[in-house]
Design a protein around this motif. Structure first.
Motif, PDB file in Angstrom:
ATOM      1  N   HIS A  50       3.208  17.743  -9.346  1.00 35.22           N
ATOM      2  CA  HIS A  50       4.180  16.937  -8.602  1.00 35.22           C
ATOM      3  C   HIS A  50       3.907  17.116  -7.119  1.00 35.22           C
ATOM      4  CE1 HIS A  50       8.305  16.200  -6.865  1.00 35.22           C
ATOM      5  NE2 HIS A  50       8.189  15.164  -7.661  1.00 35.22           N
ATOM      6  N   VAL A  51       3.643  16.007  -6.444  1.00 32.18           N
ATOM      7  CA  VAL A  51       3.325  16.021  -5.017  1.00 32.18           C
ATOM      8  C   VAL A  51       4.468  15.326  -4.296  1.00 32.18           C
ATOM      9  CG1 VAL A  51       1.585  15.432  -3.294  1.00 32.18           C
ATOM     10  CG2 VAL A  51       0.904  15.759  -5.687  1.00 32.18           C
ATOM     11  N   PHE A  52       5.097  16.042  -3.393  1.00 29.99           N
ATOM     12  CA  PHE A  52       6.333  15.565  -2.768  1.00 29.99           C
ATOM     13  C   PHE A  52       6.213  15.635  -1.254  1.00 29.99           C
ATOM     14  CE2 PHE A  52      10.701  16.453  -1.225  1.00 29.99           C
ATOM     15  CZ  PHE A  52      11.367  15.352  -1.748  1.00 29.99           C
ATOM     16  N   ILE A  53       6.600  14.571  -0.553  1.00 31.85           N
ATOM     17  CA  ILE A  53       6.569  14.579   0.907  1.00 31.85           C
ATOM     18  C   ILE A  53       7.989  14.729   1.429  1.00 31.85           C
ATOM     19  CG2 ILE A  53       6.634  12.036   1.179  1.00 31.85           C
ATOM     20  CD1 ILE A  53       4.507  12.477   3.467  1.00 31.85           C
ATOM     21  N   GLN A  54       8.164  15.698   2.337  1.00 31.16           N
ATOM     22  CA  GLN A  54       9.522  16.027   2.806  1.00 31.16           C
ATOM     23  C   GLN A  54       9.906  15.225   4.054  1.00 31.16           C
ATOM     24  OE1 GLN A  54       8.999  20.391   3.021  1.00 31.16           O
ATOM     25  NE2 GLN A  54      10.486  20.553   1.353  1.00 31.16           N
ATOM     26  N   HIS A  55       9.622  13.929   4.019  1.00 32.29           N
ATOM     27  CA  HIS A  55       9.899  13.072   5.174  1.00 32.29           C
ATOM     28  C   HIS A  55      10.405  11.715   4.692  1.00 32.29           C
ATOM     29  CE1 HIS A  55       7.731  15.835   7.892  1.00 32.29           C
ATOM     30  NE2 HIS A  55       6.977  16.050   6.830  1.00 32.29           N
ATOM     31  N   THR A  56      11.030  10.976   5.599  1.00 27.85           N
ATOM     32  CA  THR A  56      11.576   9.664   5.233  1.00 27.85           C
ATOM     33  C   THR A  56      10.887   8.515   5.982  1.00 27.85           C
ATOM     34  OG1 THR A  56      13.313   9.797   6.900  1.00 27.85           O
ATOM     35  CG2 THR A  56      13.852  10.645   4.705  1.00 27.85           C
ATOM     36  N   SER A  57       9.808   8.820   6.681  1.00 24.85           N
ATOM     37  CA  SER A  57       9.078   7.756   7.375  1.00 24.85           C
ATOM     38  C   SER A  57       7.576   7.836   7.084  1.00 24.85           C
ATOM     39  CB  SER A  57       9.339   7.817   8.880  1.00 24.85           C
ATOM     40  OG  SER A  57       8.951   9.077   9.398  1.00 24.85           O
ATOM     41  N   ALA A  58       7.246   8.519   6.011  1.00 31.67           N
ATOM     42  CA  ALA A  58       5.877   8.538   5.480  1.00 31.67           C
ATOM     43  C   ALA A  58       6.039   8.619   3.972  1.00 31.67           C
ATOM     44  CB  ALA A  58       5.100   9.740   6.013  1.00 31.67           C
ATOM     45  N   SER A  59       4.998   8.268   3.238  1.00 26.00           N
ATOM     46  CA  SER A  59       5.150   8.223   1.782  1.00 26.00           C
ATOM     47  C   SER A  59       3.816   8.513   1.111  1.00 26.00           C
ATOM     48  CB  SER A  59       5.697   6.861   1.357  1.00 26.00           C
ATOM     49  OG  SER A  59       4.847   5.813   1.782  1.00 26.00           O
ATOM     50  N   LEU A  60       3.836   8.503  -0.210  1.00 24.66           N
ATOM     51  CA  LEU A  60       2.646   8.784  -0.999  1.00 24.66           C
ATOM     52  C   LEU A  60       2.435   7.665  -2.005  1.00 24.66           C
ATOM     53  CD1 LEU A  60       3.440  12.539  -1.773  1.00 24.66           C
ATOM     54  CD2 LEU A  60       1.731  11.704  -0.148  1.00 24.66           C
ATOM     55  N   THR A  61       1.187   7.288  -2.224  1.00 22.87           N
ATOM     56  CA  THR A  61       0.911   6.379  -3.324  1.00 22.87           C
ATOM     57  C   THR A  61      -0.471   6.707  -3.887  1.00 22.87           C
ATOM     58  OG1 THR A  61       1.097   4.098  -4.108  1.00 22.87           O
ATOM     59  CG2 THR A  61      -0.131   4.423  -2.063  1.00 22.87           C
ATOM     60  N   LEU A  62      -0.786   6.061  -5.005  1.00 24.70           N
ATOM     61  CA  LEU A  62      -2.078   6.239  -5.656  1.00 24.70           C
ATOM     62  C   LEU A  62      -2.745   4.884  -5.624  1.00 24.70           C
ATOM     63  CD1 LEU A  62      -2.905   8.894  -7.059  1.00 24.70           C
ATOM     64  CD2 LEU A  62      -2.403   7.810  -9.230  1.00 24.70           C
ATOM     65  N   ASN A  63      -3.968   4.816  -5.082  1.00 27.90           N
ATOM     66  CA  ASN A  63      -4.665   3.541  -5.131  1.00 27.90           C
ATOM     67  C   ASN A  63      -6.162   3.748  -4.986  1.00 27.90           C
ATOM     68  OD1 ASN A  63      -5.058   0.490  -4.899  1.00 27.90           O
ATOM     69  ND2 ASN A  63      -2.820   0.666  -5.045  1.00 27.90           N
ATOM     70  N   GLU A  64      -6.853   2.695  -4.712  1.00 31.55           N
ATOM     71  CA  GLU A  64      -8.317   2.620  -4.751  1.00 31.55           C
ATOM     72  C   GLU A  64      -8.940   3.617  -3.779  1.00 31.55           C
ATOM     73  OE1 GLU A  64     -11.091   1.555  -3.224  1.00 31.55           O
ATOM     74  OE2 GLU A  64     -12.067  -0.009  -4.407  1.00 31.55           O
ATOM     75  N   ASN A  65      -9.874   4.433  -4.306  1.00 30.11           N
ATOM     76  CA  ASN A  65     -10.393   5.548  -3.518  1.00 30.11           C
ATOM     77  C   ASN A  65     -11.765   5.293  -2.898  1.00 30.11           C
ATOM     78  OD1 ASN A  65     -12.163   5.640  -5.605  1.00 30.11           O
ATOM     79  ND2 ASN A  65     -11.324   7.472  -6.570  1.00 30.11           N
ATOM     80  N   ALA A  66     -12.254   4.063  -2.989  1.00 25.99           N
ATOM     81  CA  ALA A  66     -13.640   3.833  -2.568  1.00 25.99           C
ATOM     82  C   ALA A  66     -13.759   3.049  -1.252  1.00 25.99           C
ATOM     83  CB  ALA A  66     -14.400   3.118  -3.686  1.00 25.99           C
ATOM     84  N   SER A  67     -13.134   1.898  -1.176  1.00 22.84           N
ATOM     85  CA  SER A  67     -13.354   0.993  -0.035  1.00 22.84           C
ATOM     86  C   SER A  67     -12.312   1.206   1.064  1.00 22.84           C
ATOM     87  CB  SER A  67     -13.262  -0.462  -0.500  1.00 22.84           C
ATOM     88  OG  SER A  67     -13.968  -0.655  -1.708  1.00 22.84           O
ATOM     89  N   PRO A  68     -12.751   1.591   2.236  1.00 21.48           N
ATOM     90  CA  PRO A  68     -11.789   1.759   3.343  1.00 21.48           C
ATOM     91  C   PRO A  68     -11.068   0.458   3.683  1.00 21.48           C
ATOM     92  CG  PRO A  68     -13.951   2.664   3.914  1.00 21.48           C
ATOM     93  CD  PRO A  68     -14.120   1.952   2.616  1.00 21.48           C
ATOM     94  N   ASP A  69     -11.669  -0.697   3.359  1.00 19.70           N
ATOM     95  CA  ASP A  69     -10.984  -1.950   3.685  1.00 19.70           C
ATOM     96  C   ASP A  69      -9.717  -2.143   2.852  1.00 19.70           C
ATOM     97  OD1 ASP A  69     -12.425  -2.427   1.378  1.00 19.70           O
ATOM     98  OD2 ASP A  69     -13.444  -4.229   2.091  1.00 19.70           O
ATOM     99  N   VAL A  70      -9.676  -1.557   1.665  1.00 16.98           N
ATOM    100  CA  VAL A  70      -8.435  -1.620   0.874  1.00 16.98           C
ATOM    101  C   VAL A  70      -7.311  -0.932   1.638  1.00 16.98           C
ATOM    102  CG1 VAL A  70      -7.287  -0.808  -1.224  1.00 16.98           C
ATOM    103  CG2 VAL A  70      -9.571  -1.823  -1.376  1.00 16.98           C
ATOM    104  N   ARG A  71      -7.587   0.215   2.217  1.00 16.01           N
ATOM    105  CA  ARG A  71      -6.544   0.947   2.942  1.00 16.01           C
ATOM    106  C   ARG A  71      -6.125   0.202   4.206  1.00 16.01           C
ATOM    107  NH1 ARG A  71     -10.221   4.781   1.065  1.00 16.01           N
ATOM    108  NH2 ARG A  71     -10.876   5.563   3.091  1.00 16.01           N
ATOM    109  N   ARG A  72      -7.079  -0.458   4.849  1.00 13.66           N
ATOM    110  CA  ARG A  72      -6.706  -1.270   6.024  1.00 13.66           C
ATOM    111  C   ARG A  72      -5.844  -2.457   5.606  1.00 13.66           C
ATOM    112  NH1 ARG A  72     -12.258   0.081   7.609  1.00 13.66           N
ATOM    113  NH2 ARG A  72     -12.989  -1.901   6.759  1.00 13.66           N
TER     114      ARG A  72
END
Lengths: 140, 140, 140
Positions: A39-61
Motif C-alpha cells: 500500500h503506497v500512500f501520499i500524505q498530501h492533498t495537492s499531489a496524488s498517485l496513479t499507475l500508468n504507462e512506464n515507457a513513453s515520456p510523452d504519455v506523462r506530458r
C-alpha cells in the motif's frame, strides 16, 4: 507479516513522474514475501498517485496537458483562492487520481503488468518534497 | 490466510461491462473467510476497474458516452499518437477510474451494496483479453 | 488481527462533507494496532469517498461546483433518466472518486497527513443515510 516505512520523495516539478524505482527500493522487505500487498500512500492533498504507462515520456506530458485542461488553474467558479491559482485545481486533481495505490506482491516482487509504472502526480507549481507511507503485508 | 490467483477475461468490446460473476467464481476460497478483503487488480494501462450500478445496461452505456466526451479520442493536444486515436485517451480514462478495487469480504461473500457490481472498463477499440490478479486475505 | 463494523452515516445534503471523526470513532479497536490498514467502503453507487483538505469549507464547496460542471445533471446524452436528473451524474461522479479508501494505521491511529480528512461525497439531492463498511487489519 507487516512492515511500514516512510519515503520522502525529492521535490519534483509540476507534472507526472515515474517513481517505481524509488518506491520499490524503499521496501527491500518485499523480497521475503510469497504473496501480499504493498500500500503506497501520499500524505498530501495537492499531489496524488496513479499507475500508468512506464515507457513513453510523452504519455506523462499528455497527462499534464489533459488535467490542466480538465481542471483549469484559477477556474472562475472557484471560491478557494488564498493559496494561488494552482491550489484548488490541485485539490480536485488529487481526488480524481487518488491518494493511494494498493499493489499486488507475488514471489517477492510487485506483480505489475509489463507497461505499468507508479506515477507521482505533482499538481502544484512548487509542491516541495512529498511524504509517502509504504505499508507492506503478506505471507512469507 | 492469503490466496492469489490470475484471471484472464475474454476480450470485451470497448465499453463498460459487468464482470462480478467472473471475478467471484475465480476465488471459491472466499467462502472460507469470516472477514477479509479481496483485491482485484488489472495488469494493463488502457483498461480499468470500477464499481457501479449492476442492474440497468443503460447506465453502462452512459458511462461510455460520458467518458468519450470527457476524454476525446485523438484530442488535439495529445502528443502520444503512435498507437492510434483511442490509445492516449484510454490511458487517461484508466487513471481516472483506477487499476484496482479493494472489496470487503464478510461471512464468505463480497459485502457489496445491493446495486454494486464490478465493471471492466475497456477503453481500447480492440483491447484483447485482459489479465486480472486477485489477492484474497482475511480470517477464517 | 481483523475487525469489521458497519457505520451508517446520517443523511447529508448533496455536497462534500468531512466525516473523519465519525469514521475514527466507529473503530476504537484501531488503538490496539501497531501497524495496519483501515479500509473504508461505501455500499452505494451514487455517493463516494475521497481524501482531501480538512480545514477550509470553501474547498468542499468548490468540489461540489467543479463536479457539477464536469458531470452535469441531466446531461443531454444520458440515456438513463428514470430516477431523476441527478441520478446518472451521481453514478459517474461516484466512479470518478471511488467507493473506498485504504488508509494506513500507525501506532494506533490513522497516519494521515496534517491536512487530510475523509470526505463523504453525496451526489444525490436526497441520498438518505449511507452505509459504510469498515474493515480493520494489522498487527498488535
Amino acid at each position: 507479516m507487516w512492515h511500514q516505512t516512510e519515503l520522502t520523495l525529492r521535490p519534483y516539478p509540476r507534472g507526472f513522474h515515474l517513481v517505481t524505482r524509488e518506491v520499490v527500493s524503499a521496501v527491500p522487505e518485499m523480497a521475503g514475501l510469497k504473496v501480499g500487498l504493498l500500500h503506497v500512500f501520499i500524505q498530501h492533498t495537492s499531489a496524488s498517485l496513479t499507475l500508468n504507462e512506464n515507457a513513453s515520456p510523452d504519455v506523462r506530458r499528455d497527462f499534464e496537458r489533459y488535467f490542466n485542461q480538465s481542471v483549469p488553474d484559477g477556474w472562475a467558479d472557484f471560491e478557494h483562492r488564498l493559496e494561488g491559482d494552482d491550489d484548488m485545481a490541485a485539490h480536485i486533481k488529487a481526488s480524481l487520481l487518488g491518494p493511494s495505490l494498493s499493489l499486488p506482491v507475488r514471489a517477492g516482487r510487485l506483480a505489475l503488468g509489463t507497461w505499468q509504472g507508479i506515477y507521482l502526480c505533482e499538481h502544484r507549481d512548487r509542491g516541495g518534497p512529498r511524504r509517502l507511507l509504504l505499508t507492506l503485508t503478506g505471507e512469507k
